[in-house]
Write an enzyme that holds these catalytic residues in place. Structure first.
Site, PDB file in Angstrom:
ATOM      1  N   GLY A  68      -9.529  14.812   2.909  1.00  0.00           N
ATOM      2  CA  GLY A  68      -8.114  14.643   2.435  1.00  0.00           C
ATOM      3  C   GLY A  68      -7.591  13.789   3.372  1.00  0.00           C
ATOM      4  N   THR A  69      -7.716  13.951   4.580  1.00  0.00           N
ATOM      5  CA  THR A  69      -7.226  12.817   5.840  1.00  0.00           C
ATOM      6  C   THR A  69      -7.675  11.578   5.672  1.00  0.00           C
ATOM      7  OG1 THR A  69      -7.369  14.589   7.149  1.00  0.00           O
ATOM      8  CG2 THR A  69      -7.197  12.475   8.137  1.00  0.00           C
TER       9      THR A  69
ATOM     10  N   ASP B 272     -17.554  21.751   7.343  1.00  0.00           N
ATOM     11  CA  ASP B 272     -18.262  22.173   6.100  1.00  0.00           C
ATOM     12  C   ASP B 272     -19.272  21.179   5.955  1.00  0.00           C
ATOM     13  OD1 ASP B 272     -16.440  24.014   5.753  1.00  0.00           O
ATOM     14  OD2 ASP B 272     -15.426  23.251   4.155  1.00  0.00           O
TER      15      ASP B 272
ATOM     16  N   MET C  85     -17.306  30.312   6.498  1.00  0.00           N
ATOM     17  CA  MET C  85     -16.560  29.123   5.711  1.00  0.00           C
ATOM     18  C   MET C  85     -17.375  28.130   5.089  1.00  0.00           C
ATOM     19  SD  MET C  85     -13.251  28.248   8.492  1.00  0.00           S
ATOM     20  CE  MET C  85     -11.924  29.175   8.183  1.00  0.00           C
ATOM     21  N   GLY C  86     -16.914  27.360   4.385  1.00  0.00           N
ATOM     22  CA  GLY C  86     -17.664  26.512   3.404  1.00  0.00           C
ATOM     23  C   GLY C  86     -17.020  26.679   2.065  1.00  0.00           C
ATOM     24  N   ARG C  87     -16.159  25.653   1.867  1.00  0.00           N
ATOM     25  CA  ARG C  87     -15.343  25.683   0.584  1.00  0.00           C
ATOM     26  C   ARG C  87     -16.173  25.359  -0.704  1.00  0.00           C
ATOM     27  NH1 ARG C  87     -10.355  22.534   2.144  1.00  0.00           N
ATOM     28  NH2 ARG C  87      -8.947  24.212   2.629  1.00  0.00           N
TER      29      ARG C  87
ATOM     30  N   TYR D   6     -11.871  31.948  11.431  1.00  0.00           N
ATOM     31  CA  TYR D   6     -11.474  30.854  12.089  1.00  0.00           C
ATOM     32  C   TYR D   6     -12.036  30.641  13.427  1.00  0.00           C
ATOM     33  CZ  TYR D   6      -7.785  30.471   8.643  1.00  0.00           C
ATOM     34  OH  TYR D   6      -7.155  30.296   7.510  1.00  0.00           O
TER      35      TYR D   6
ATOM     36  N   ARG E 174     -14.398  27.784  14.100  1.00  0.00           N
ATOM     37  CA  ARG E 174     -14.173  26.509  14.189  1.00  0.00           C
ATOM     38  C   ARG E 174     -13.040  26.106  15.119  1.00  0.00           C
ATOM     39  NH1 ARG E 174      -9.869  25.565   8.884  1.00  0.00           N
ATOM     40  NH2 ARG E 174      -8.069  26.164  10.061  1.00  0.00           N
TER      41      ARG E 174
HETATM   42  N1  LIG Z   1      -4.960  11.566  -1.832  1.00  0.00           N
HETATM   43  C1  LIG Z   1      -4.347  11.681  -0.625  1.00  0.00           C
HETATM   44  N2  LIG Z   1      -3.667  10.840  -0.369  1.00  0.00           N
HETATM   45  C2  LIG Z   1      -2.711  10.723   0.759  1.00  0.00           C
HETATM   46  N3  LIG Z   1      -2.819  11.743   1.760  1.00  0.00           N
HETATM   47  C3  LIG Z   1      -3.750  12.794   1.461  1.00  0.00           C
HETATM   48  C4  LIG Z   1      -4.365  12.517   0.400  1.00  0.00           C
HETATM   49  N4  LIG Z   1      -5.446  14.023   0.176  1.00  0.00           N
HETATM   50  C5  LIG Z   1      -4.887  14.387   1.513  1.00  0.00           C
HETATM   51  N5  LIG Z   1      -3.942  13.899   2.108  1.00  0.00           N
HETATM   52  C6  LIG Z   1      -3.475  14.102   3.462  1.00  0.00           C
HETATM   53  O1  LIG Z   1      -4.398  14.037   4.350  1.00  0.00           O
HETATM   54  C7  LIG Z   1      -4.071  15.507   5.298  1.00  0.00           C
HETATM   55  C8  LIG Z   1      -5.305  16.458   5.562  1.00  0.00           C
HETATM   56  O2  LIG Z   1      -5.556  16.943   4.283  1.00  0.00           O
HETATM   57  P1  LIG Z   1      -6.459  18.265   4.078  1.00  0.00           P
HETATM   58  O3  LIG Z   1      -5.414  19.256   4.324  1.00  0.00           O
HETATM   59  O4  LIG Z   1      -6.995  18.216   2.640  1.00  0.00           O
HETATM   60  O5  LIG Z   1      -7.575  18.397   5.225  1.00  0.00           O
HETATM   61  P2  LIG Z   1      -8.844  17.528   5.134  1.00  0.00           P
HETATM   62  O6  LIG Z   1      -8.543  16.207   5.869  1.00  0.00           O
HETATM   63  O7  LIG Z   1      -9.840  17.217   3.861  1.00  0.00           O
HETATM   64  O8  LIG Z   1      -9.717  18.566   6.522  1.00  0.00           O
HETATM   65  P3  LIG Z   1     -10.398  20.064   5.796  1.00  0.00           P
HETATM   66  O9  LIG Z   1     -11.843  19.658   6.201  1.00  0.00           O
HETATM   67  O10 LIG Z   1      -9.776  20.712   6.746  1.00  0.00           O
HETATM   68  O11 LIG Z   1     -10.091  20.137   4.369  1.00  0.00           O
HETATM   69  C9  LIG Z   1      -2.985  16.198   4.744  1.00  0.00           C
HETATM   70  O12 LIG Z   1      -1.767  15.897   5.412  1.00  0.00           O
HETATM   71  C10 LIG Z   1      -3.101  15.822   3.265  1.00  0.00           C
HETATM   72  O13 LIG Z   1      -1.721  15.805   2.683  1.00  0.00           O
HETATM   73  O1  LIG Z   2      -6.674  26.401   7.821  1.00  0.00           O
HETATM   74  P1  LIG Z   2      -6.952  26.563   6.310  1.00  0.00           P
HETATM   75  O2  LIG Z   2      -5.939  26.073   5.258  1.00  0.00           O
HETATM   76  O3  LIG Z   2      -6.989  28.146   6.239  1.00  0.00           O
HETATM   77  O4  LIG Z   2      -8.347  26.345   5.970  1.00  0.00           O
HETATM   78  C1  LIG Z   2      -9.543  26.818   5.686  1.00  0.00           C
HETATM   79  C2  LIG Z   2     -10.557  25.664   5.172  1.00  0.00           C
HETATM   80  O5  LIG Z   2     -10.649  24.680   6.016  1.00  0.00           O
HETATM   81  C3  LIG Z   2     -12.316  24.547   6.621  1.00  0.00           C
HETATM   82  O6  LIG Z   2     -12.383  25.285   7.701  1.00  0.00           O
HETATM   83  C4  LIG Z   2     -12.365  22.957   6.381  1.00  0.00           C
HETATM   84  O7  LIG Z   2     -11.608  22.437   7.524  1.00  0.00           O
HETATM   85  C5  LIG Z   2     -12.904  25.304   5.241  1.00  0.00           C
HETATM   86  O8  LIG Z   2     -14.162  25.724   5.837  1.00  0.00           O
HETATM   87  C6  LIG Z   2     -11.959  26.362   5.050  1.00  0.00           C
HETATM   88  O9  LIG Z   2     -12.156  26.811   3.510  1.00  0.00           O
HETATM   89 MG   LIG Z   3     -10.740  18.642   2.897  1.00  0.00          MG
END
Ligand SMILES: Nc1ncnc2c1ncn2[C@@H]1O[C@H](COP(=O)(O)OP(=O)(O)OP(=O)(O)O)[C@@H](O)[C@H]1O
Ligand SMILES: O=P(O)(O)OC[C@H]1O[C@](O)(CO)[C@@H](O)[C@@H]1O
Ligand SMILES: [Mg+2]
Length: 449
Positions: free
Chosen positions: A186-187, A215, A258-260, A371, A374
């Site tokens: 996402g980031t 993950d 963990m592991g979505r 948690y 991690r």
């Molecule tokens: N398509 C997107 N465009 C812009 N920002 C995004 C998008 N998807 C996610 N983000 C932003 O990136 C940040 C982190 O996203 P997210 O919570 O999904 O974590 P992540 O980086 O995927 O890490 P994790 O492995 O913990 O899921 C959030 O602020 C989220 O809103």
């Molecule tokens: O902090 P949160 O939003 O509960 O996130 C949990 C998720 O984040 C992760 O640790 C990935 O960062 C996943 O394994 C887990 O499902």
């Molecule tokens: Mg993610």
């Protein structure tokens, strides 16, 4: 052999802000280092494929084989260190090694390049948005000196989307030239948006990602930083569950990890201890009932050996637990990630009910380290890995590379274009050798069906 992954030259080309005209302060370190077994010169490329079968199946001349740009210092760089201003942000869930990456970036920038203006944005992408009121912190070698000893991130983190236009407004206002983004899929999508907006505005801002994920779900990276620490910590729960299971009549240990969407933690933690009888991952659906179902298998294990140990990744069996809840949606988190049903609680209930119904004694002990795996500090392996990724990210950014992430592919440090890094999710391949190792170690059938 399967089809080769569809990547071409264009997809692997890294965007650059402009020609590199500044002599790097690291030049004395580099002067005459050609590519060897242990070093890749900046002009060289890292092959995408690593088997004869994969290479020959492409049927292209050697110079057209898909390859990654090598990471590492360049003799000429894009940014003048004396004028360069840098931002760093951490987003998404915690991951061991976040502080080590911050520390590695700050020390490399200051000690080797002589960059002195480095700003930490607080609490993920919120840190760029004025209405949240988060302060921006000055990062110096002194402020980051010992942070690698702690888990978490000194900058804080958050989920939830922020407007990339506002983020670029903030970067422009602060005259930031380089933004290091440490986060998961996402980031990195967000980073891609920031790079797009900056590019549309003609702003010369390098956006460089250091992928973070326990993950291990970012593609084109052998393993993500923090993953090894996380599965090592997770394996402690397997040891505990095994001790509990083997110490009670009909002992059944159940560990949820963990592991979505990717079951790497469950696979590696299980292989680390070799005590698991069954590993369940999101990539492989399973059935509970019937002759070939999980429940019958567990009963046989308990009847034959007196105990059983199940390791389940949190994203496994979602369709089963959803069906039990009448298909009710669990909603999404602030970032739009689907919230999961608790497969551990679901399995505990179904296993308990089943053993009661067949009249076999069973003592279930359920462990969810959650948690804990991690939030711990990086282990020595990840500490080394994070510092090397941080160095690679700094070299790339100073050379004007943008919209890219650093990674390690087949043991070499490389530059991966951002669009490729977010093109799909890295998952355990049910036909791959990792899953085969799990099947060999557990003795479980390839499928419960
Ligand atoms: N398509 C997107 N465009 C812009 N920002 C995004 C998008 N998807 C996610 N983000 C932003 O990136 C940040 C982190 O996203 P997210 O919570 O999904 O974590 P992540 O980086 O995927 O890490 P994790 O492995 O913990 O899921 C959030 O602020 C989220 O809103
Ligand atoms: O902090 P949160 O939003 O509960 O996130 C949990 C998720 O984040 C992760 O640790 C990935 O960062 C996943 O394994 C887990 O499902
Ligand atoms: Mg993610």
């Amino acid at each position: 052999m399967g089809e080769p992954l569809t990547v071409d030259h264009e997809a692997l080309a890294v965007r650059t802000l402009g020609p590199c005209r500044v002599t790097s302060p690291l030049l004395p370190l580099l002067s005459a280092r050609p590519t060897t077994q242990h070093y890749i010169d900046e002009g060289d490329k890292v092959l995408f494929d690593d088997t004869l079968a994969m290479v020959s199946s492409r049927k292209v001349p050697i110079e057209e084989l898909p390859s990654f740009e090598a990471a590492g210092p360049r003799r000429k760089i894009y940014f003048d260190p004396a004028k360069t201003r840098v931002g760093i942000v951490t987003c998404g869930g915690l991951c061991p090694g976040l502080n080590n990456v911050i520390r590695g970036v700050v020390t490399e920038l200051t000690t080797h390049y002589g960059v002195t203006r480095i700003f930490g944005f607080r609490n993920g992408y919120q840190g760029f948005i004025a209405r949240y009121g988060h302060d921006v912190v000055d990062l110096t070698p002194q402020t980051v000196a010992t942070i690698g000893e702690d888990g978490g991130t000194i900058l804080g983190t958050s989920r939830g989307q922020q407007d990339p236009e506002e983020i670029v407004d903030c970067l422009s206002r602060m005259n930031i030239n380089i933004l290091f983004v440490i986060g998961g899929d996402g980031t990195l999508r967000g980073a891609g948006e920031i790079a797009r907006v900056a590019n549309e505005r003609g702003e010369k801002i390098a956006v460089v990602g250091i992928p973070k994920t326990i993950d291990n779900d970012i593609p084109f990276i052998d393993q993500s930083f923090g993953f090894q620490t996380a599965f090592a910590k997770a394996s402690e729960s397997i040891v505990a569950a095994h001790a509990e299971a083997t110490s009670a009549p009909g002992g059944l240990g159940l560990v949820r990890l963990m592991g979505r969407h990717s079951g790497f933690i469950a696979c590696y933690a299980s292989l680390a201890k070799s005590d698991a009888d069954v590993v369940l991952i999101p990539e492989i659906p399973f059935t509970l009932d019937g002759e070939g179902g999980l429940l019958n298998y567990l009963r046989r294990r308990i009847e034959e050996t007196g105990h059983a140990l199940v390791v389940v990744a949190e994203g496994a069996g979602q369709e089963l637990s959803a069906a039990e809840n009448g298909g009710q949606s669990t909603g999404t988190d602030a970032s739009g990630n689907r919230k999961l049903h608790d497969v551990g609680v679901f399995l505990s209930r179904r296993i308990t009910d089943y053993f009661a119904s067949v009249g076999v004694e069973m003592n279930l002990k359920y462990i969810d380290p959650s948690y804990v795996i991690r939030s711990v500090p990086a282990n020595p392996y990840d500490s080394v890995y994070t510092i090397r990724l941080a160095h690679a990210a700094v070299h790339a950014a100073m050379a004007g590379r943008t919209e890219m992430v650093v990674g390690r592919w087949r043991r070499r440090f490389i530059h991966i274009p951002l669009p490729l890094a977010i093109s799909h999710r890295n998952q355990v391949d049910p036909s791959g050798d990792l899953w085969m190792s799990v099947l060999e170690a557990t003795g479980q059938p390839p499928r419960f069906q």
